[in-house]
Design a protein around this motif. Structure first.
Motif, mmCIF file in Angstrom:
data_model
loop_
_atom_site.group_PDB
_atom_site.id
_atom_site.type_symbol
_atom_site.label_atom_id
_atom_site.label_comp_id
_atom_site.label_asym_id
_atom_site.label_seq_id
_atom_site.Cartn_x
_atom_site.Cartn_y
_atom_site.Cartn_z
ATOM 1 N N MET A 20 0.827 -1.210 0.000
ATOM 2 C CA MET A 20 0.000 0.000 0.000
ATOM 3 C C MET A 20 0.864 1.265 0.000
ATOM 4 N N LEU A 21 1.888 1.277 0.849
ATOM 5 C CA LEU A 21 2.756 2.451 0.932
ATOM 6 C C LEU A 21 3.457 2.705 -0.393
ATOM 7 N N ASP A 22 3.931 1.637 -1.022
ATOM 8 C CA ASP A 22 4.597 1.795 -2.322
ATOM 9 C C ASP A 22 3.643 2.393 -3.351
ATOM 10 N N TYR A 23 2.387 1.943 -3.314
ATOM 11 C CA TYR A 23 1.396 2.475 -4.260
ATOM 12 C C TYR A 23 1.177 3.964 -4.030
ATOM 13 N N LEU A 24 1.008 4.361 -2.773
ATOM 14 C CA LEU A 24 0.758 5.772 -2.463
ATOM 15 C C LEU A 24 1.935 6.645 -2.885
ATOM 16 N N GLU A 25 3.144 6.163 -2.611
ATOM 17 C CA GLU A 25 4.331 6.967 -2.955
ATOM 18 C C GLU A 25 4.565 7.021 -4.464
ATOM 19 N N ALA A 26 3.997 6.070 -5.193
ATOM 20 C CA ALA A 26 4.178 6.049 -6.658
ATOM 21 C C ALA A 26 3.274 7.037 -7.380
ATOM 22 N N GLN A 27 2.296 7.614 -6.662
ATOM 23 C CA GLN A 27 1.352 8.533 -7.297
ATOM 24 C C GLN A 27 1.940 9.943 -7.357
ATOM 25 N N THR A 28 2.891 10.115 -8.258
ATOM 26 C CA THR A 28 3.556 11.411 -8.423
ATOM 27 C C THR A 28 2.753 12.322 -9.335
ATOM 28 N N PHE A 29 3.133 13.589 -9.319
ATOM 29 C CA PHE A 29 2.454 14.552 -10.189
ATOM 30 C C PHE A 29 2.534 14.113 -11.645
ATOM 31 N N GLU A 30 3.715 13.701 -12.085
ATOM 32 C CA GLU A 30 3.904 13.314 -13.485
ATOM 33 C C GLU A 30 3.020 12.124 -13.858
ATOM 34 N N LYS A 31 2.970 11.121 -12.961
ATOM 35 C CA LYS A 31 2.164 9.935 -13.253
ATOM 36 C C LYS A 31 0.675 10.278 -13.287
ATOM 37 N N LEU A 32 0.220 11.044 -12.327
ATOM 38 C CA LEU A 32 -1.197 11.392 -12.265
ATOM 39 C C LEU A 32 -1.609 12.246 -13.464
ATOM 40 N N LEU A 33 -0.753 13.192 -13.845
ATOM 41 C CA LEU A 33 -1.073 14.034 -15.000
ATOM 42 C C LEU A 33 -1.148 13.193 -16.266
ATOM 43 N N ALA A 34 -0.194 12.243 -16.403
ATOM 44 C CA ALA A 34 -0.223 11.370 -17.581
ATOM 45 C C ALA A 34 -1.489 10.529 -17.602
ATOM 46 N N ASP A 35 -1.931 10.050 -16.432
ATOM 47 C CA ASP A 35 -3.164 9.255 -16.367
ATOM 48 C C ASP A 35 -4.380 10.086 -16.760
ATOM 49 N N LEU A 36 -4.432 11.328 -16.291
ATOM 50 C CA LEU A 36 -5.568 12.190 -16.624
ATOM 51 C C LEU A 36 -5.595 12.543 -18.110
ATOM 52 N N LEU A 37 -4.429 12.873 -18.656
ATOM 53 C CA LEU A 37 -4.375 13.219 -20.080
ATOM 54 C C LEU A 37 -4.736 12.025 -20.959
#
Length: 363
Positions: free
Chosen positions: A1-18
């Motif tokens: 769980m901790l690894d998942y939370l820490e993996a949610q970076t700005f770059e990753k989230l923006l790429a997912d939204l786009l």
């Protein structure tokens, strides 16, 4: 769980939204879509980061500081607070006779002030450091009165009666928590003895031996909080708390009734270290102080692990590897411990450095 939370970076989230936006729309940086989604991705990244911090603070394995204390407090485990050193001081008058000084009077050694707390013999008093921590154990020498005392000839700070100790570290607190969970303290079992004895100010570690003097007897071997052999005065202090000698076995201490407990201090073995070194751009005199400090640290680490009830091995390879870290030490020709080129294995005792002999050898 901790690894998942820490993996949610700005770059990753923006790429997912786009990626959720149709490719026939302009999604390049600076476009309306990009500029609309970027702030959302930033806030989401901050939220995930806060969740990761909260996750760490929730569990004892990843918490620290006050958060760790809250986690372990739920199981009845508490951090050992810093304690003030209690020392013996000798007071001599101008007439060279033992001097009785006033209780609660203050005397200073360098930056540390000691308060006179109890008279134990003519001219001898228990004094308490006014600053908590192991700092109160270290200095010896002549005390100066904080307020003038015209009758005083000399005041000398001597033995440590009860060692002062620093506040328990997070690592030590977590290990104590694990021991509490895994080994239930109850009815005078080993876990209960360890818990009660280690809770005493100045005790750094405990080993237990069953029935050394027949049925119902228990031997408790202790090391002080500086991981050195305790003084006789401190051993007597712990004995009084656990099982007073005049009422041994009667349950007047913290030991269960019927248990005759003997408190002993860990034994010491002096070790002479002889090393023949190959030096480059340095002399023995230039590296000697650093070598002593490094080896003293190594021996301190060994003593700190004594409480684990495992043999202590003073290893030549560890001595040499630490000396090779010193700038100017190019190689080591030979190392002897107490005159032989062998490791030293200690079962009950702790190692102390008796002497360090450094010699420069050839190439």
């Amino acid at each position: 769980m901790l690894d998942y939370l820490e993996a949610q970076t700005f770059e990753k989230l923006l790429a997912d939204l786009l990626e959720r936006v149709s490719d026939d729309v302009d999604k390049r940086e600076g476009s309306i879509i990009y500029d609309a989604l970027a702030p959302t991705a930033l806030k989401l990244a901050e939220m995930y980061w806060d969740m990761a911090i909260l996750y760490r603070r929730t569990f004892a394995a990843t918490a620290d500081g006050i958060d760790l204390e809250k986690c372990v407090n739920e199981f009845g485990v508490e951090r050992k607070k810093a304690g003030k050193a209690i020392r013996r001081a000798i007071f001599i008058g101008r007439d060279e006779q033992p001097l009785q000084v006033a209780l609660n009077s203050l005397y200073r050694l360098d930056d540390l002030v000691y308060r006179v707390m109890e008279n134990i013999a003519p001219g001898e008093f228990k004094v308490e450091a006014q600053m908590a921590g192991a700092v109160g154990n270290r200095d010896y020498g002549e005390l100066l009165p904080v307020e003038a005392n015209n009758k005083l000839g000399k005041a000398i700070l001597t033995d440590v009666i009860v060692p002062g100790e620093d506040e328990e570290s997070d690592e030590s607190l977590y290990q104590k928590y694990l021991e509490h969970i895994r080994d239930k303290a109850f009815g005078g079992n080993r876990a209960e003895y360890r818990k009660k004895v280690r809770a005493i100010q100045g005790v750094g570690g405990v080993r237990l031996r069953r029935a050394p003097h027949g049925g119902g007897s228990v031997k408790v071997i202790i090391i002080d909080s500086d991981f050195n052999a305790p003084t006789p005065a401190f051993i007597a202090y712990v004995q009084e708390i656990i099982d007073p000698l005049e009422y041994t076995g009667d349950g007047y201490g913290t030991a269960p009734i019927g248990h005759k407990v003997t408190i002993e201090g860990v034994g010491e073995v002096g070790i002479t270290i002889e090393c023949e070194l190959v030096l480059n751009g340095a002399t023995i005199g230039q590296i000697e102080v650093q070598a002593i400090e490094i080896l003293e640290t190594y021996f301190s680490e060994l003593r700190a692990n004594w409480y684990k009830d495992l043999d202590i091995n003073v290893r030549i390879t560890h001595v040499e590897s630490r000396l090779l870290e010193i700038e100017g030490v190019e190689d080591i020709i030979s190392t002897r411990l107490n005159g032989v080129e062998n490791n030293i294995n200690l079962i009950e005792e702790i190692p102390i450095i008796a002497k360090i002999v450094l010699k420069e050898g050839g190439t």
